[in-house]
Design an enzyme around this catalytic site. Structure first.
Site, PDB file in Angstrom:
ATOM      1  CB  ALA A 296       8.577  -2.182  -1.758  1.00 48.66           C
ATOM      2  CG  ASP A 297       3.766  -3.476   3.183  1.00 51.15           C
ATOM      3  OD1 ASP A 297       3.152  -4.523   2.967  1.00 51.15           O
ATOM      4  OD2 ASP A 297       3.257  -2.483   3.743  1.00 51.15           O
ATOM      5  CE  LYS A 298      -1.553  -3.551  -2.371  1.00 53.96           C
ATOM      6  NZ  LYS A 298      -2.433  -2.409  -2.018  1.00 53.96           N
ATOM      7  CB  THR A 299      -1.090  -1.627   2.130  1.00 54.01           C
ATOM      8  OG1 THR A 299      -1.707  -2.536   1.230  1.00 54.01           O
ATOM      9  CG2 THR A 299      -2.142  -0.694   2.711  1.00 54.01           C
ATOM     10  CB  THR A 301       5.439   0.986   1.445  1.00 53.80           C
ATOM     11  OG1 THR A 301       5.412   0.606   2.823  1.00 53.80           O
ATOM     12  CG2 THR A 301       6.872   1.310   1.046  1.00 53.80           C
TER      13      THR A 301
END
Length: 567
Positions: A296-299, A301
């Site tokens: 999962a991409d952090k920023t 998401t």
């Protein structure tokens, strides 16, 4: 290569020679004829199975059987080709990003040319609002850069003379001159485009079909051989055995198996569509059911992708509200700066009065490292400044020891994912430090609960972020992700070591697009079925490489084109 004369730039003749040698500043598209791509659909275990039946039907003049076999063969090829057309949209969207103009110094005069005509050695000018068209080494000036196209992080960075800036960045503030050091596919942005075009996830549906067909072929082959041996012993003609072989093939091998998979997945895709999930590649339906790892991409998401003022520490004689209010007065909503907007939102949520006559306003710049405003409060002009700790501390007249303490406080907060700014004011005389403002891109309220639900279903979570390790570690702890490592550790590792790191870690910090791609590949080599969520250009290669690439709400067109599912 000799450095270019910064006073005259390249000569036009030299620029043409370099353009001919190195190629245009764009990512070349690998030529592939549509008929050739379509022809490849008739090669493989499933296709060979149907083709064998068609050949036998033709030899035996079984017209109906021949028509059915050919119909199934063509139907599979057509459906597969239609699905592949979605992938080309991602590359086309990336290529369109480079169709911009550039300001360059050639023959001792500044000219505006197409960005595709830039060559290594060109002296280029970048100003606020410009898209950086190639990798540049700054030779003069300073910029505040938005690198979200590369890292996915909304936080701007400051660059000065001697720094390298990457193609795909956007200049928010400032002005600078740089020498082109890389163009086209040799830039970071170009390599991202190439990663999208070369990504090729394993097709698990085809693998399942191939495995079933392989065993059926072995069984049927053994039966045909046994039938031929018995028939020859009984004195039958070989030609008379062919109809028996055709019956065995058509009855024992499910020639409609590929079509059955396609239809069943289409029904699943339609049902997901009703629930707000657009499936752009049918294989994602089956792959999602087998997914055991989600990257999962952090920023944007897992987090809200916007800075929030989460706290303030006031100096003696001031209160927290003074830090917030004065910081908001030194902000300009029209600039759409994330830090300015964070202060303005915080002031509004607390009901603070920020209405004041602005006499002068100086936006943040990489050179000054501060935002400054002169406003009228109660009939008096007040100078308000917010910015980097050392810069504001020096303006407020702090000594070296006090500034060192400020820096230490900022470093300590950074370990918790917090960015610290200082706020000061001056009433016609010396500036006074008002306090510190704490800024954070917080996780979404439902992120932790969602990740817990996924873990309960046996899906491991890997967080990917361009943030520094301390920030990523703090966000990871809030989301229940304990082990965060630096992505650069993967780059020099062997395939086995990279796979071990990817499997053991709960997340990666300091990530670039090729790092996300490497994490996905490493997990796939370890036998995992991998999902990837993302929203930006920087996520596109990993979204396409993953078996289940998921473009989240608000994703860019590039991310949607590379993904197999869109929320």
């Amino acid at each position: 290569m000799a450095r270019t004369d910064r006073a005259t730039g390249l000569a036009s003749s030299e620029a043409r020679a370099r353009l001919a040698r190195d190629g245009a500043n764009e990512v070349p598209e690998a030529p592939s004829h549509p008929l050739l791509r379509f022809g490849r659909k008739f090669w493989g275990v499933s296709a060979w199975m149907i083709e064998a039946i068609a050949l036998l039907s033709w030899l035996l003049h079984r017209t109906a059987d021949l028509a059915v076999a050919l119909g199934l063969l063509v139907a599979n090829a057509v459906v597969s080709s239609i699905q592949e057309s979605h992938a080309s949209a991602a590359v086309a969207a990336l290529r369109a990003q480079l169709h911009v103009s550039a300001r360059v110094l050639r023959d001792s005069s500044w000219q505006t040319i197409a960005a595709r005509d830039l060559v290594a050695g060109d002296i280029a000018r970048v100003r606020a609002g410009d898209f950086v068209p190639a990798d540049l080494e700054l030779v003069d000036g300073a910029l505040q850069l938005d690198q979200s196209a590369l890292t996915g992080e909304s936080r701007a960075i400051d660059v000065r003379t001697g720094d390298l800036i990457r193609a795909g960045s956007v200049a928010r503030r400032g002005e600078a001159t740089g020498e082109v050091v890389a163009t086209g596919p040799r830039t970071y942005f170009g390599r991202t485009t190439q990663l999208v075009s070369t990504a090729s996830p394993k097709l698990h549906v085809e693998a399942v079909i191939a495995r079933v067909v392989r065993w059926l072929l072995i069984i049927v082959g053994a039966m045909v051989v046994a039938t031929c041996v018995v028939s020859l012993v009984e004195g039958m003609n070989l030609v008379d055995i062919l109809p028996i072989s055709l019956v065995l093939l058509t009855s024992a091998i499910p020639v409609a198996l590929p079509v059955m998979f396609t239809v069943s997945m289409a029904i699943g895709a339609r049902e997901l569509g009703r629930r707000g999930v657009l499936i752009t590649q049918l294989r994602a339906v089956e792959d999602a059911a087998n997914m055991d790892v989600l990257c999962a991409d952090k920023t944007g998401t897992l987090t809200e992708n916007r800075l929030a003022l989460v706290g303030a520490v006031a100096e003696s004689g001031f209160g927290d509200v003074d830090v917030v209010r004065l910081g908001a007065l030194a902000s300009n909503e029209a600039n759409a700066d994330p830090i300015d907007l964070a202060f303005l939102r915080a002031a509004k949520s607390r009901g603070l009065d920020t209405a004041a006559e602005v006499v002068a306003f100086e936006p943040f710049s990489a050179a000054t490292r501060r935002t400054e405003a002169i406003v009228k409060l109660d009939g008096h002009e007040v100078r308000v400044v917010k910015g980097a700790l050392r810069t504001v501390g020096e303006l407020a007249g702090l000594d070296a020891a006090a500034i060192a303490q400020l820096q230490a406080r900022g470093d300590a907060e950074a370990e918790h994912g917090v960015r610290v700014l200082a706020v000061a004011r001056g009433d016609g005389g010396a500036m006074r430090l008002v306090g510190l403002a704490l800024l954070l891109d917080p996780p979404r309220r439902d992120s932790r609960a969602l990740l817990d639900r996924l873990r309960a279903q046996g899906i491991a979570i890997k967080m990917l972020t361009g943030d520094a390790l301390p920030v990523a570690t703090h966000i990871g702890r809030e989301l229940g992700l304990a082990t965060i490592v630096r992505a650069p550790e993967l780059r020099g590792a062997t395939e086995q070591r990279a796979a071990e790191l990817a499997a053991a870690a709960d997340g990666f910090a300091e990530v670039y697009p090729e790092d996300k791609f490497l994490v996905i590949e490493s997990l796939q080599r370890a036998g995992h079925v991998v999902g990837m969520t993302g929203d930006g250009v920087n996520d596109a290669p990993a979204l396409k490489q993953a078996e289940v690439g998921i473009a989240v709400f608000g994703a860019t067109d590039v991310a949607k084109g590379a993904a197999s599912a869109v929320l």
